[in-house]
Each structure stands twice: as C-alpha cells, then as structure tokens.
Design an enzyme around this catalytic site. Structure first.
Site, PDB file in Angstrom:
ATOM      1  N   ARG A 237       0.851  -1.187   0.000  1.00  0.00           N
ATOM      2  CA  ARG A 237       0.000   0.000   0.000  1.00  0.00           C
ATOM      3  C   ARG A 237       0.889   1.241   0.000  1.00  0.00           C
ATOM      4  O   ARG A 237       1.921   1.280   0.667  1.00  0.00           O
ATOM      5  CB  ARG A 237      -0.927   0.014   1.226  1.00  0.00           C
ATOM      6  CG  ARG A 237      -2.006  -1.045   1.192  1.00  0.00           C
ATOM      7  CD  ARG A 237      -3.033  -0.764   0.102  1.00  0.00           C
ATOM      8  NE  ARG A 237      -4.109  -1.752   0.070  1.00  0.00           N
ATOM      9  CZ  ARG A 237      -4.123  -2.815  -0.709  1.00  0.00           C
ATOM     10  NH1 ARG A 237      -3.085  -3.064  -1.520  1.00  0.00           N
ATOM     11  NH2 ARG A 237      -5.149  -3.642  -0.717  1.00  0.00           N
ATOM     12  N   GLU A 266      -4.394   7.044  -5.866  1.00  0.00           N
ATOM     13  CA  GLU A 266      -4.372   6.399  -7.186  1.00  0.00           C
ATOM     14  C   GLU A 266      -5.699   6.599  -7.914  1.00  0.00           C
ATOM     15  O   GLU A 266      -6.761   6.414  -7.286  1.00  0.00           O
ATOM     16  CB  GLU A 266      -4.100   4.897  -7.020  1.00  0.00           C
ATOM     17  CG  GLU A 266      -2.756   4.597  -6.387  1.00  0.00           C
ATOM     18  CD  GLU A 266      -2.574   3.131  -6.048  1.00  0.00           C
ATOM     19  OE1 GLU A 266      -1.424   2.723  -5.793  1.00  0.00           O
ATOM     20  OE2 GLU A 266      -3.579   2.383  -6.027  1.00  0.00           O
ATOM     21  N   HIS A 287       0.343   0.156 -10.245  1.00  0.00           N
ATOM     22  CA  HIS A 287      -0.512  -0.738  -9.455  1.00  0.00           C
ATOM     23  C   HIS A 287      -1.026  -1.897 -10.317  1.00  0.00           C
ATOM     24  O   HIS A 287      -2.216  -2.252 -10.280  1.00  0.00           O
ATOM     25  CB  HIS A 287      -1.694   0.018  -8.848  1.00  0.00           C
ATOM     26  CG  HIS A 287      -2.260  -0.678  -7.635  1.00  0.00           C
ATOM     27  ND1 HIS A 287      -2.823  -0.005  -6.582  1.00  0.00           N
ATOM     28  CD2 HIS A 287      -2.343  -1.993  -7.299  1.00  0.00           C
ATOM     29  CE1 HIS A 287      -3.232  -0.862  -5.661  1.00  0.00           C
ATOM     30  NE2 HIS A 287      -2.946  -2.081  -6.071  1.00  0.00           N
TER      31      HIS A 287
END
Length: 492
Positions: A237, A266, A287
């Site tokens: 994270r 994000e 990601h």
C-alpha cells in the site's frame, strides 16, 4: 441463482476481453456488464438489481438506501473501503470480497522489481537508447554498479500468504530472509524489532496492510537506519512509506534504489512526490502487480463462488434461531450461519475469537466475543458490552469451548491457536475458515497434558464446491474419507 439480476459496475477494471465469465454469468438470470459507471448514474444502473459487483465504484449510504432490492455486493478485490459497510449491514445487504487471488503475480512482480534495481536495468536501457554502447571502446558497459542477490539479507514486513511467497523466491536466489515486527501486532520471538531489522538488511520489501499502526511505517528516520545502498520495494500500500522521505533518500544517494507499485493516491491525478523527473534509481509501476490474466481469472472464480455461496446458505431453522425475535435483524455472515445450523456443538460457555460483526452473539446467549478489529470492536461493544473483549490477550474467564474465525494471515492464525490452547487447556476448539490457513500440524502447546489425554479439536473449513461447508475431524485422528462434494478429506 435463479431470477437474480446482477450488475457489474466497472467490468473493464477486471476483464480486458481475455477472461472466461461463463461461470459468473451462470450464477444469475441476467448479468449486465457496464463499461464505465459514475457517481451520477450508479443508482440508476442498480435499480431492480439484487446483486452489485464492484471493484472501485463507491457504494455509499445514499446509494444503498436508493436501491431497496439490493441484497448482495460482490467486491472484485480484497479491499472493501469503497462500500459503506455500516449502511450495508443496516439495509440487510451482504458484502463479500476476494482474497489471495494475486499471490503468484504480486510475488513475481516484487522479485522483478528487486532484480531490476540490483542489475540497474533501467540505467543500462537508457544508455542503450542514448547510443553509449555503440560508442564504447570495449565490448561492454559497466558504468552502473551491479549487485548480486545471493548472500544478501532481505527484510520482510508482512509474512502472510504473499510475504511467504516472496520469501521463498528470495531464498531461491540465495538470499537470507529476516522477518520484521509490525506495530500493533503481538510480539513474537521470530520477529526482529523494526529498528534492528533495518540496520541488518540489504533490501526491504513490504507486504503488510495499511492501518493506523502502519501508515508512514517507513519514514525519514527509518530510511536513515538502512545500510547505504540498500534497496526498497513496496507492492503493498502506498501509505506505508512516506513518499517525500523516499524521494529525498534517493536524491541524497543514501539508497541504492527503490521501486513501488503503489502510491498514496491512485491514480495520481494531482501529482505525487515520487513522480518528479529528477529522482534517480526509482521504478514506479501503475498498481498492476496483481493484474496477470491468471490472477484476474481467479477473481472471476471467487466472485462466482461467493455468489453461489450466498444463496446456497439456508436461513437457520435450528433451535438457536428461536432467539431471533429478541434481537435486531442483521445480515448474517455465511460462517455464522454454518455454526448456527449445529447448535448442539456449543454447550456451556463459548468463546468466539475474531467473530464477524453480525448478530452471532445475539443468537448465542452463552457466548462471549473476542476481537481486535476496530470496526468490529465498536459494533460489538455497543450491543454486547458485557460479553465482548478486545486486545491481544485471551479473556480471563472459564470457557468450555472456543471457535476461532481464522484470519488470512498464517502468523496471526498460529498466534491465536497457541494463545487459545494455552489459555483454555482441555477445551474443545473449532476452526472456521479456509483449510490452507491452518498449520499442517497442531502447535507444540497442544501436546498431551496431565489432566487430559489429548487436545480434541474439530476443524470447520471451506469446501471449494460450497463456501463455508463444515468438515470436522479430530486433528489427532487418522480416520479419514473423502468428502463427496469436494476433494478434501473428512472425518468418518
């Protein structure tokens, strides 16, 4: 799932046209796949739907209140922060998520980033694009130092399913692996305190959740404790590492390199300290560590399994269910329903460890709850203050049996098994959760004792054909036969 209309609000976030959705579609009478859903049209799209599938589309209290037919929310990810869980509970809506789907994909991505940093791949790629090899006076370029992983020490923060997979890959490269202690968790002899860990390691990878204990876990002070030239990789994270501090440590030359697959916000629409163009030896990926086709197909399978399991769980018809009129009607977790279908198991005082935040305590008046999740703590303490305990220690009272709702982390599972066995010698122990979360052998504290021939335990594990089916066996028994519904053994 007959006569059920389902809406997948952000279908392209999972499927790029390369997945087999037939198993999921078979669960519903109608499955609507939406290319893009906004806050303005989410309520419109959910009208008449009994099931909503969402990856990141926000389902807040107002949305849920405006969708009276909605009964089930399937989250196509692990995190459920896009769903107002309290509102869902108030409206009788069950929320199910997916877990463990991306372990191989994220583990290999972690090692890929670590190898890129160790070999300075990006720097050499830039040199090639600039024509430096073509201009070289010798056969090779060695302008950027290359290090071997063999013999180096890797520090892991988080040793659950994903951390364990990364540890195995690192050991295959000849690395020595040390496990670090994470704030907010019980102390363990095999966990090195964070400050001591940072001073010993050549590389650090993070695999722990983001919460009030781990936000900014790695800041300027912690980065300064690392050896000069150390490597840092974060595929967990974004908020675990202070991004400005990481950028500064790279610019100063203290770190040998860093890589991250996650950022604090994000997508980073408004910029981010780690996206500045002058930061050396930094790799940022968008990601996508989890996004292999295989991992995404596993999500589809879990969505279908959760959907089938929701309707497959019958409402309780046992004697325990007679308590229903005395308690507020709440949506029950499927695991709780499994327990309530067998009330004869729970005679005397019962300890429920890590129980779901539903009406299970209300249905079992002889039970006491023990949990550590802040959200569950608030819900249980408000309704059952005399029968709820919180923290890391087993409640100090006598119990005849205990039910452990197994967490995803094997580390926490092992801690709970040992703590309960040590605190309640001779009591019957029931396990609820995935079979793979249970240790292969009972903890050493479950050996024979003077007042009992052996610990008698019964495991309740999920069946791949029917989620949260019950399979029971004494762990010290060799009497097995195959379950007719799945490939797991079951006691005679």
């Amino acid at each position: 799932m007959n006569n059920r209309h389902a809406v997948f609000l952000d279908h392209p976030s999972l499927d790029l046209g390369d997945l087999d959705l037939s198993g999921l579609q078979a669960c519903f009478s109608d499955l609507q796949l939406c290319e893009q859903t906004t806050a303005q049209n989410v309520i419109e799209r959910l009208q008449g739907a009994q099931v909503a599938i969402s990856n990141k589309i926000v389902l807040d209290a107002d949305t849920l209140a405006a969708c009276p037919e909605l009964k089930l929310i399937l989250v196509s990810a692990t995190g459920t922060n896009n769903v107002d869980l309290a509102a869902a509970r108030a409206h009788g809506i069950t929320v199910s998520n997916c877990q463990g789907y991306g372990t191989p994909s994220v583990a290999q991505h972690t090692l890929m980033l670590l190898l890129n940093l160790a070999t300075r791949l990006q720097d050499y790629q830039r040199d090639m694009a600039a024509g430096k090899w073509q201009e070289a006076r010798q056969f090779c370029l060695l302008d950027h130092p290359i290090v071997e992983l063999q013999g180096k020490t890797l520090g892991l923060l988080g040793h659950g399913e994903l951390g364990s997979a990364v540890a195995r890959l690192a050991e295959a490269f000849g690395m020595r692996v040390l496990l670090g202690a994470i704030p907010g968790r019980p102390a363990r002899a095999d966990r090195v305190p964070l400050d001591e860990l940072l001073a010993q390691i050549d590389a650090l990878t993070l695999h722990c959740p983001l919460n009030e204990h781990t936000r900014d876990l790695i800041g300027a002070r912690e980065l300064a404790l690392l050896k000069p030239g150390a490597l840092v990789v974060n595929t967990a994270r974004g908020g675990l590492i202070n991004e400005q501090a990481l950028a500064d440590a790279l610019r100063s030359g203290h770190l040998g390199g860093a890589a991250t697959d996650v950022l604090s916000v994000e997508p980073p629409a408004n910029g981010n300290p780690l996206l500045a163009g002058d930061i050396p030896r930094l790799i940022v990926t968008p990601h996508n560590a989890w996004g292999s086709r295989e991992a995404r197909q596993r999500i589809v399978g879990q969505l279908a399994e959760n959907a089938r399991g929701f309707l497959a769980v019958p409402r309780c018809g046992s004697s325990v269910d007679r308590l229903r009129p005395f308690f507020k009607e709440l949506t029950m977790d499927p695991r709780s329903e499994v327990l309530l279908r067998q009330p004869e198991l729970f005679q005397g005082n019962l300890l429920l460890v890590g129980l779901p935040a539903d009406d299970l305590l209300g249905r079992l008046p002889n039970a006491h709850g023990w949990c550590w999740h802040a959200g569950d703590q608030a819900a249980l303490d408000a309704r059952f203050p005399e029968r709820s305990a919180f923290g890391v220690n087993v409640p100090e009272r006598a119990f005849d049996a205990a039910v452990i709702f197994l967490p995803k982390s094997k580390d926490l599972t092992d801690y709970l098994l040992n703590a309960v066995a040590a605190r309640l010698p001779g009591a019957e122990l029931f396990l609820v959760g995935e079979k793979k979360a249970v240790s292969k052998a009972p903890p050493s504290s479950w050996s024979r004792s003077a007042n009992r021939a052996s610990w008698i335990t019964r495991g309740i594990a999920s069946c791949g054909k029917s989620p949260w089916s019950m399979h029971r066996r004494p762990l010290n028994s060799k009497a097995w036969h195959r379950c007719s519904r799945c490939r797991w053994p079951r006691a005679r």
